[in-house]
Design a protein around this motif. Structure first.
Motif, PDB file in Angstrom:
ATOM      1  N   ARG A   1     -11.089 -10.209  -0.342  1.00  0.00           N
ATOM      2  CA  ARG A   1     -11.187 -11.669  -0.514  1.00  0.00           C
ATOM      3  C   ARG A   1     -11.666 -12.347   0.759  1.00  0.00           C
ATOM      4  NH1 ARG A   1      -6.496 -11.261  -3.365  1.00  0.00           N
ATOM      5  NH2 ARG A   1      -5.326 -11.740  -1.511  1.00  0.00           N
TER       6      ARG A   1
ATOM      7  N   ARG B   1      -3.355  11.367  -5.247  1.00  0.00           N
ATOM      8  CA  ARG B   1      -3.016  10.324  -6.205  1.00  0.00           C
ATOM      9  C   ARG B   1      -3.227   8.934  -5.579  1.00  0.00           C
ATOM     10  NH1 ARG B   1      -3.608   8.088  -9.785  1.00  0.00           N
ATOM     11  NH2 ARG B   1      -2.147   7.039 -11.137  1.00  0.00           N
TER      12      ARG B   1
ATOM     13  N   VAL C   1      -5.818   5.906  -6.887  1.00  0.00           N
ATOM     14  CA  VAL C   1      -5.450   4.503  -7.070  1.00  0.00           C
ATOM     15  C   VAL C   1      -6.468   3.607  -6.367  1.00  0.00           C
ATOM     16  CG1 VAL C   1      -3.719   2.764  -6.425  1.00  0.00           C
ATOM     17  CG2 VAL C   1      -2.979   4.940  -7.387  1.00  0.00           C
TER      18      VAL C   1
ATOM     19  N   THR D   1      -1.846  11.281  -0.144  1.00  0.00           N
ATOM     20  CA  THR D   1      -2.046  12.250  -1.227  1.00  0.00           C
ATOM     21  C   THR D   1      -3.259  11.867  -2.076  1.00  0.00           C
ATOM     22  OG1 THR D   1      -0.760  11.082  -2.907  1.00  0.00           O
ATOM     23  CG2 THR D   1       0.466  12.529  -1.424  1.00  0.00           C
TER      24      THR D   1
ATOM     25  N   CYS E   1       2.808   2.199   2.377  1.00  0.00           N
ATOM     26  CA  CYS E   1       2.979   2.290   0.921  1.00  0.00           C
ATOM     27  C   CYS E   1       1.659   1.979   0.215  1.00  0.00           C
ATOM     28  CB  CYS E   1       4.051   1.302   0.486  1.00  0.00           C
ATOM     29  SG  CYS E   1       4.285   1.221  -1.292  1.00  0.00           S
ATOM     30  N   VAL E   2       1.290   2.837  -0.734  1.00  0.00           N
ATOM     31  CA  VAL E   2       0.030   2.659  -1.466  1.00  0.00           C
ATOM     32  C   VAL E   2       0.022   1.322  -2.228  1.00  0.00           C
ATOM     33  CG1 VAL E   2      -1.430   3.595  -3.318  1.00  0.00           C
ATOM     34  CG2 VAL E   2      -0.380   5.137  -1.666  1.00  0.00           C
ATOM     35  N   VAL E   3       1.173   0.957  -2.776  1.00  0.00           N
ATOM     36  CA  VAL E   3       1.272  -0.300  -3.529  1.00  0.00           C
ATOM     37  C   VAL E   3       0.965  -1.489  -2.607  1.00  0.00           C
ATOM     38  CG1 VAL E   3       2.832  -1.791  -4.847  1.00  0.00           C
ATOM     39  CG2 VAL E   3       2.952   0.675  -5.128  1.00  0.00           C
ATOM     40  N   PHE E   4       1.531  -1.484  -1.427  1.00  0.00           N
ATOM     41  CA  PHE E   4       1.292  -2.578  -0.483  1.00  0.00           C
ATOM     42  C   PHE E   4      -0.116  -2.497   0.117  1.00  0.00           C
ATOM     43  CE2 PHE E   4       6.135  -2.782   0.441  1.00  0.00           C
ATOM     44  CZ  PHE E   4       6.328  -3.366  -0.799  1.00  0.00           C
TER      45      PHE E   4
ATOM     46  N   GLY F   1      -2.459  16.662  -4.956  1.00  0.00           N
ATOM     47  CA  GLY F   1      -2.465  15.455  -5.775  1.00  0.00           C
ATOM     48  C   GLY F   1      -1.260  14.574  -5.511  1.00  0.00           C
ATOM     49  N   GLN F   2      -0.083  15.178  -5.408  1.00  0.00           N
ATOM     50  CA  GLN F   2       1.113  14.377  -5.191  1.00  0.00           C
ATOM     51  C   GLN F   2       1.927  14.851  -3.998  1.00  0.00           C
ATOM     52  OE1 GLN F   2       1.959  12.254  -9.456  1.00  0.00           O
ATOM     53  NE2 GLN F   2       3.644  13.301  -8.480  1.00  0.00           N
TER      54      GLN F   2
ATOM     55  N   LYS G   1       7.390  12.881  -1.263  1.00  0.00           N
ATOM     56  CA  LYS G   1       8.163  11.740  -1.736  1.00  0.00           C
ATOM     57  C   LYS G   1       7.311  10.489  -1.905  1.00  0.00           C
ATOM     58  CE  LYS G   1      12.589  13.197  -1.450  1.00  0.00           C
ATOM     59  NZ  LYS G   1      12.245  14.360  -2.298  1.00  0.00           N
ATOM     60  N   CYS G   2       6.197  10.440  -1.229  1.00  0.00           N
ATOM     61  CA  CYS G   2       5.456   9.198  -1.064  1.00  0.00           C
ATOM     62  C   CYS G   2       3.967   9.453  -1.287  1.00  0.00           C
ATOM     63  CB  CYS G   2       5.733   8.701   0.362  1.00  0.00           C
ATOM     64  SG  CYS G   2       4.649   7.424   0.957  1.00  0.00           S
ATOM     65  N   ALA G   3       3.310   8.552  -2.012  1.00  0.00           N
ATOM     66  CA  ALA G   3       1.907   8.760  -2.385  1.00  0.00           C
ATOM     67  C   ALA G   3       0.938   8.556  -1.222  1.00  0.00           C
ATOM     68  CB  ALA G   3       1.527   7.836  -3.538  1.00  0.00           C
TER      69      ALA G   3
ATOM     70  N   LYS H   1      -2.677  -1.539  -1.396  1.00  0.00           N
ATOM     71  CA  LYS H   1      -3.562  -2.106  -2.414  1.00  0.00           C
ATOM     72  C   LYS H   1      -3.649  -3.624  -2.263  1.00  0.00           C
ATOM     73  CE  LYS H   1      -3.273  -1.149  -6.924  1.00  0.00           C
ATOM     74  NZ  LYS H   1      -2.580  -0.707  -8.151  1.00  0.00           N
ATOM     75  N   SER H   2      -2.497  -4.274  -2.095  1.00  0.00           N
ATOM     76  CA  SER H   2      -2.503  -5.733  -1.903  1.00  0.00           C
ATOM     77  C   SER H   2      -3.274  -6.080  -0.638  1.00  0.00           C
ATOM     78  CB  SER H   2      -1.084  -6.294  -1.764  1.00  0.00           C
ATOM     79  OG  SER H   2      -0.218  -5.708  -2.673  1.00  0.00           O
TER      80      SER H   2
END
Lengths: 258, 288
Positions: free
Chosen positions: B203, B156, B160, B154, B190-193, B127-128, B149-151, B195-196
């Protein structure tokens, strides 16, 4: 001499207009999905703010991640170059620049003339950028603009184990469930991002004075954590997110003066 | 309430062939991970029952809940289990465990049981965290590498994405293979990036399956890098929740050029199985 600078960042686009190096107009708009269109809008608004016409601008330089899409600029410059020039213009004593934006963090070491000696960039991981505080504000259900102020109410330092933004979100939720005061969690959030930023800064070495620019410089909680981490007082401009655009406009002026 | 696309299926199972009343040695392994918790009960080294559920905010509670669920309607009581091993991220917070053993050791041991003693490389996609483990024919760890250290790479991170794309997490793998050709992988680590980046692709008019494929491809690349650092020796097995995602498994196999072994046992319980087996071994050696 009228010059202009546009900084096309990941989340916002900033435009400034200078008359002989003095700020006479500026504007910031959300980057949205069409960089060119947003840059056009920011530029027009900055011009309106200065009361000047487009024809009066002798040179326009673009910087930022989306700089290449600003086809109406006369030239482009890297974020590192623009940041260094901007800070040199604002704080001649600064030798280190820390820029923390929405999706990037960078540290720059420069000499007394503003020439870049070394730099380090984090653009791979959200944990050292504004995106981190944004995600944590959401998890804490605190408006992003209030997160910094809010964290100053903290009375106790609580540790955060997670580095990754995604893992930290879960950790924040767990801390909230465990009834940890939200202000203490907010403080932990700022300590965590300050930690990440500090490790980037250490890669270039820390020479005083140190200036902090970029949108995160508006967050007083982050500023406190970073100052504690670095054990020094940071120089912060009144409009920190405009520093890159200001630097680009100064470089535009420099090129015309040669 | 909005549908929770990230939510994977919790499960429990009892063997129709094993009766605990006939067993000489009953042991259990409880794997309290950062995202999921598993409890496994083994009778004389045979899988008897297990449960797998989401980890709550409190590790001791999670370990009790998952153990109780595993034992539900079996007539077996916790007191009759001779030895309980705690493993996973929350292993020291299993109040009824006699001993804690790292999840690396337990996953290698569990994979040896599940896939046979020919397994030399185990990729545990948790998971993580994500671990690449080299082991010997007894399931003993020879070497390992992990990212905790990083998603990226993983479970998780996958959750997302399921939420972002409104695709149930257990459908992601299938959907990701439903593309005419493999798109270029999502470029952000990075999962956050990422996602963007995925939002921007949607789009631009990319269909969902193509975006899912691009993400699965990036995730497979990420773990293959970890595997290549340790060196993959055959046979190869994947454990953990992501082993259920055929889109990831197929891409890892394609990139490595090695097919992972298949197994009928739930891949999420490998660590807990390893724990229960260690318990039995300790009893037999008189070290319990």
């Amino acid at each position: 001499m009228i010059t202009a600078g546009i900084d096309a960042g990941a989340k916002t686009i900033k435009a400034v207009i200078l008359r002989d190096g003095e700020l006479v107009g500026r504007s910031m708009v959300p980057a949205g999905f069409d960089t060119r269109e947003a840059a056009e809008r920011a530029y027009n608004q900055a011009l309106a703010d200065s009361g000047l016409a487009r024809e009066e601008v002798k040179a326009l330089i673009a910087t930022g991640a989306g700089r290449k899409e600003i086809s109406f600029a006369s030239d482009t410059v890297t974020e590192v170059g623009a940041d260094a020039r901007g800070v040199a213009g604002l704080f001649p004593s600064a030798r280190t620049v820390i820029d923390v934006g929405a999706e990037e963090g960078r540290a720059i070491r420069m000499d007394e003339s503003g020439k870049v000696l070394d730099f380090a960039v984090n653009e791979k991981c959200a944990a050292g950028a504004g995106a981190f505080t944004e995600a944590m504000a959401r998890a804490l259900e605190v408006p992003l603009e209030e997160l910094g102020e809010f964290s100053l109410k903290s009375t106790k330092a609580v540790p955060m184990n997670a580095q990754c933004t995604v893992f930290a979100e879960s950790e924040v939720v767990t801390l909230v469930h465990a009834k940890t005061p939200k202000a203490d969690i907010a403080r932990a959030v700022h300590d965590a991002i300050a930690d990440r930023v500090t490790s980037t800064v250490r890669r270039v070495g820390i020479t005083e004075d140190v200036a902090l620019i970029g949108g995160l410089a508006r967050n007083v909680g982050f500023v406190r954590s970073l100052e504690e981490d670095l054990k020094l007082k940071l120089l912060i401009p009144s409009d920190p997110e405009f520093t890159g655009a200001f630097g680009a406009a100064l470089i535009a002026l420099d090129t015309k003066r040669v | 309430m909005a549908e929770e696309f990230w939510r994977w299926t919790e499960s429990r199972w009892t063997s129709p062939e094993v009766d605990w009343k006939d067993a000489k040695i009953i042991t259990a392994g409880v794997d309290v991970g950062s995202v999921s918790s598993q409890a496994v009960v083994m009778c004389d080294g045979e899988l008897y029952c297990y449960a797998s559920m989401r980890t709550g905010s409190d590790s001791p509670d999670s370990s009790r809940n998952v153990m109780n669920w595993a034992l539900q309607e079996t007539g077996l009581e916790l007191a009759k289990i001779k030895y309980v091993i705690g493993t996973g991220y929350g292993r020291v917070n299993v109040p009824f465990a006699s001993r804690a053993i790292t999840e690396i050791a337990c996953h290698a041991r569990g994979a040896n049981f599940m896939y046979g003693n020919s397994v030399r490389t185990v990729l545990d996609m948790g998971g993580q965290d994500c671990k690449a483990i080299r082991c010997d024919d007894k399931g003993k760890v020879v070497q390992f590498l992990m990212n905790d250290k990083c998603a990226a790479g993983t479970g998780r991170g996958m959750e997302v994405f399921a939420d972002l794309l409104n695709v149930p997490i257990n459908k992601i793998g299938e959907l990701s293979l439903d593309v005419p050709e493999e798109p270029p992988p999502v470029s952000s680590t990075c999962v956050v990036f990422a996602k963007s980046e995925a939002s921007a692709l949607l789009r631009q008019g990319w269909p969902k399956n193509k975006v899912v494929a691009a993400y699965c491809s990036a995730m497979a690349n990420r773990v293959v890098t970890l595997l290549e650092r340790i060196g993959v020796e055959k046979d190869f097995a994947i454990t953990g929740g992501i082993a259920k995602n055929i889109g990831i498994v197929k891409r890892i196999a394609d990139k490595l050029g090695i097919k992972p072994l298949k197994c009928d046992i739930d891949t999420q319980i490998a660590g807990a199985i390893g724990g229960a087996l260690f318990g039995k071994a300790l009893i037999e050696k008189g070290k319990a």
